[in-house]
Design a protein around this motif. Structure first.
Motif, PDB file in Angstrom:
ATOM      1  N   VAL A  27      45.535  12.454 -21.666  1.00 21.50           N
ATOM      2  CA  VAL A  27      46.279  11.800 -20.583  1.00 21.50           C
ATOM      3  C   VAL A  27      45.746  12.348 -19.257  1.00 21.50           C
ATOM      4  CG1 VAL A  27      48.412  11.336 -21.855  1.00 21.50           C
ATOM      5  CG2 VAL A  27      48.131  13.546 -20.726  1.00 21.50           C
ATOM      6  N   LYS A  71      43.847  14.392 -10.538  1.00 25.66           N
ATOM      7  CA  LYS A  71      44.157  14.426 -11.969  1.00 25.66           C
ATOM      8  C   LYS A  71      42.873  14.334 -12.776  1.00 25.66           C
ATOM      9  CE  LYS A  71      48.795  12.453 -11.934  1.00 25.66           C
ATOM     10  NZ  LYS A  71      49.647  11.378 -12.506  1.00 25.66           N
ATOM     11  N   GLU A 122      52.037  10.639 -17.608  1.00 27.40           N
ATOM     12  CA  GLU A 122      50.906  10.122 -16.829  1.00 27.40           C
ATOM     13  C   GLU A 122      51.295   9.752 -15.399  1.00 27.40           C
ATOM     14  OE1 GLU A 122      47.294   8.862 -19.000  1.00 27.40           O
ATOM     15  OE2 GLU A 122      48.694   7.319 -19.681  1.00 27.40           O
TER      16      GLU A 122
END
Lengths: 108, 387
Positions: B5, B139, B364
Motif C-alpha cells: 500500500v 508516500k 491508503e
C-alpha cells in the motif's frame, strides 16, 4: 461458535445450549414468532412484548438457574421465567463484577 | 510477499498512514498554548489532557508512557513538546524517548520563554517550519503486513455481538492472514468471556497473565463495593438489550477474530508485529483508544450499536454498526453498515470483506467520518489519586 444467520426468522438463536433468542424487530405480546435451531424453524408465542435486540426465553428457566446465550453463561435467573417471556435485568442478574455482594455480606 | 500500500516510511522502518505534526502539552497548564498553536497552523494536532502534575509512581509513569507512545505513533511525522516548566512529566526525557524513533522533536517551556503570548508566537513559528518539512515527505509502497489495527467496541447493543463484532472479527482474521497485527483490549469487557480468550493463548504463561489482568479489575470492583451493572453494561447498553457484563463480554470478544493470542501487554505498551495481542485497558472508549494509539496502532476499528462520534488524535477510527436504525440516524458518524447480516441477506464473510476493504482504503489515505468531522479525542487512563 458457527456464526450463520439465515433469512426468515424473527429472533436469533445462537447456540443449542441457549435459553434465549434475540429479537430482530419489535415484537408484540401474543404474537407467534419464529427462530431457527438445529432442528429447523421453531415457533413460540410471546407472553410479553420484546423490543428489538432484547431476549425472549425459548425454554422455561427455573429460579437460580444459569442462563445461556452464545452457548455461555450470561447470568442467573432471579425469578422463574416462562417460555415466551422477556429476559432482561428484571429477571436475570450478572454473576461477575459484583462488588456489591461483598458489601452486603459485610453489612449482615 | 505481502500486499503493498502507499504510505509513509519512518526512519525506524515503521510505516505511517498519516503524517501528523503533533503538539504535546506535558501538563494541563500548557493546554491553552498548544491549542492556540494548533489553531494558527492548520494540519497540526494538539492533545490537551488533564494530567502531568501532582502525580506519583505508576500513575505518573502511565501519563509519561501515553504521551511518549502518542509521539512515537508512526502516524506522527514530527513532534513539538510544550512544558510549563515545573511539572512532574519530564519534557526532556519525553523528547528523548520520542527521538528514539528518528523523527524530529522540538521542546520548550512557557516559564523560560516568558508567558503564553511569547510561547504561542514561538510555537507557531516552529510549527510552520516543521509542517513545511513534513509536507515534503512522499508516500512510498510499503508492505501491508506492517499494519497494526486495534479493535474496540463502544455504545454496544445486542446487534454488536450478533453482527458488527463478528464482521470485524472476520476482517481481523484477514489482516492476520496478511501478516499484520491486531490488538484487542477492554479488560472489563472480557469479564465472563476470559476463559474463551485464555484457551486461545499460545502459552500457559500468556493465559495466566490474561487471567491476572482480569482479576486485577475484579479486585478493583470489589474494592469499590459496587455492582458493575449500570456502569458497565451502561444504561444505553441495557436499553439496547444487554442484561449483564457477561453477555456484553461474550458479544465483545468476537471482534478480534479467531487467531491464537500471541501476547498480553500493558496499557499503552508497544504492540508487537504479526499476530493477535491483548492490551490491558479500561472499557472507557477514549482512554482505551488513546492507549492503543500510544501502543502504535495505525487504525482503530470501532463497532457500535447505539452510535458514537468517537475519533482519535493521531489514528483514524473506522466506525462499524450492525444496527440499521443507527446507521440511518447517525450516518455522518458511521463508516460501515453491516446490518444486512441480521436478516440473513449478507453473509459473515461478505460483511467481513466490507470491513477489510475499508481498512485497506483508510490505510491508503481515505478519511474516516471522524477525521472529516475533526474528531481528535484523547484521554489518559489514571490509576492514582491527585496529590
Amino acid at each position: 461458535m458457527e456464526h450463520r444467520i439465515e433469512t426468515g426468522a424473527d429472533a436469533l438463536y445462537m447456540d443449542e445450549r441457549d435459553h434465549v433468542a434475540t429479537a430482530l424487530r419489535d415484537m408484540q405480546a401474543g404474537e407467534s414468532i419464529h427462530y431457527r435451531n438445529a432442528a429447523g424453524l421453531q415457533m413460540i408465542t410471546l407472553a410479553e412484548p420484546i423490543p428489538f435486540g432484547h431476549k425472549v426465553a425459548v425454554a422455561d428457566i427455573a429460579f437460580g438457574q444459569d442462563v445461556r446465550k452464545y452457548g455461555e453463561v450470561i447470568g442467573r435467573a432471579v425469578n422463574s421465567i416462562a417460555l415466551g417471556c422477556h429476559v432482561h435485568v428484571h429477571n436475570i442478574e450478572g454473576i461477575r463484577g459484583r462488588g456489591d455482594l461483598g458489601t452486603k455480606e459485610a453489612a449482615q | 510477499m505481502s500486499r503493498m500500500v502507499m504510505a509513509y516510511e519512518r526512519p525506524n522502518g515503521e510505516i505511517g498512514i498519516r503524517n501528523h505534526l503533533l503538539i504535546i502539552p506535558t501538563v494541563i497548564c500548557s493546554n491553552q498554548v498548544c491549542s492556540r498553536i494548533m489553531q494558527m497552523v492548520p494540519g497540526t494536532v494538539a492533545i490537551p489532557h488533564q494530567h502531568g502534575c501532582s502525580q506519583i509512581g505508576a500513575d505518573k509513569t502511565r501519563t509519561f508512557e501515553v504521551l511518549a507512545g502518542t509521539g512515537k505513533n508512526p502516524n506522527v511525522g514530527a513532534v513539538i513538546i510544550i512544558s510549563l516548566g515545573c511539572e512532574v512529566v519530564d519534557p526532556i526525557a519525553l523528547a528523548e524517548e520520542i527521538r528514539k524513533t528518528g523523527k524530529p522533536v522540538e521542546v520548550f517551556d512557557i516559564q523560560s520563554i516568558g508567558g503564553s503570548v511569547k510561547a504561542i508566537a514561538y510555537g507557531t513559528e516552529l510549527a510552520k517550519r516543521m509542517m513545511a518539512e513534513l509536507e515534503k515527505q512522499e508516500k512510498v509502497p510499503v508492505p501491508l503486513n506492517k499494519l497494526k489495527v486495534a479493535v474496540k467496541c463502544g455504545g454496544s447493543d445486542a446487534t454488536s455481538g450478533l453482527a458488527s463484532n463478528p464482521a470485524l472479527g472476520a476482517a481481523a482474521d484477514s489482516l492476520i492472514a496478511e501478516g499484520g497485527s491486531i490488538v484487542i483490549g477492554e479488560t472489563t469487557e472480557i469479564i465472563g468471556a476470559e476463559h474463551l480468550l485464555a484457551e486461545r493463548c499460545v502459552t500457559s504463561e500468556i493465559s495466566d497473565r490474561l487471567y491476572y489482568m482480569v482479576s486485577r479489575f475484579d479486585k478493583e470492583v470489589e474494592r469499590m463495593g459496587a455492582d458493575m451493572r449500570g456502569g458497565n453494561p451502561s444504561p444505553g447498553n441495557i436499553a439496547g438489550g444487554l442484561s449483564t457484563i457477561e453477555e456484553k463480554s461474550l458479544g465483545c470478544i468476537s471482534k478480534c477474530g479467531k487467531a491464537p493470542i500471541k501476547g498480553v501487554i500493558e496499557y499503552a505498551e508497544s504492540i508487537p508485529e504479526h499476530g493477535l495481542y491483548f492490551m490491558d485497558s479500561p472499557g472507557n472508549d477514549i482512554e482505551c483508544v488513546s492507549g492503543m494509539a500510544a501502543g502504535g496502532a495505525h487504525i482503530v476499528c470501532f463497532t457500535t450499536g447505539r452510535g458514537t462520534p468517537t475519533g482519535a488524535a493521531v489514528v483514524p477510527v473506522i466506525k462499524i454498526t450492525g444496527n440499521k436504525m443507527t446507521f440511518q440516524k447517525m450516518e455522518d458518524n458511521m463508516d460501515v453498515d453491516v446490518s444486512d447480516m441480521l436478516d440473513g441477506t449478507a453473509s459473515l464473510e461478505r460483511a467481513g470483506e466490507r470491513v477489510w476493504q475499508e481498512i485497506v482504503e483508510v490505510a491508503e489515505g481515505k478519511w474516516t467520518k471522524a477525521e472529516v468531522l475533526g474528531h481528535q479525542e484523547f484521554s489518559i487512563n489514571r490509576i492514582g489519586p491527585s496529590l
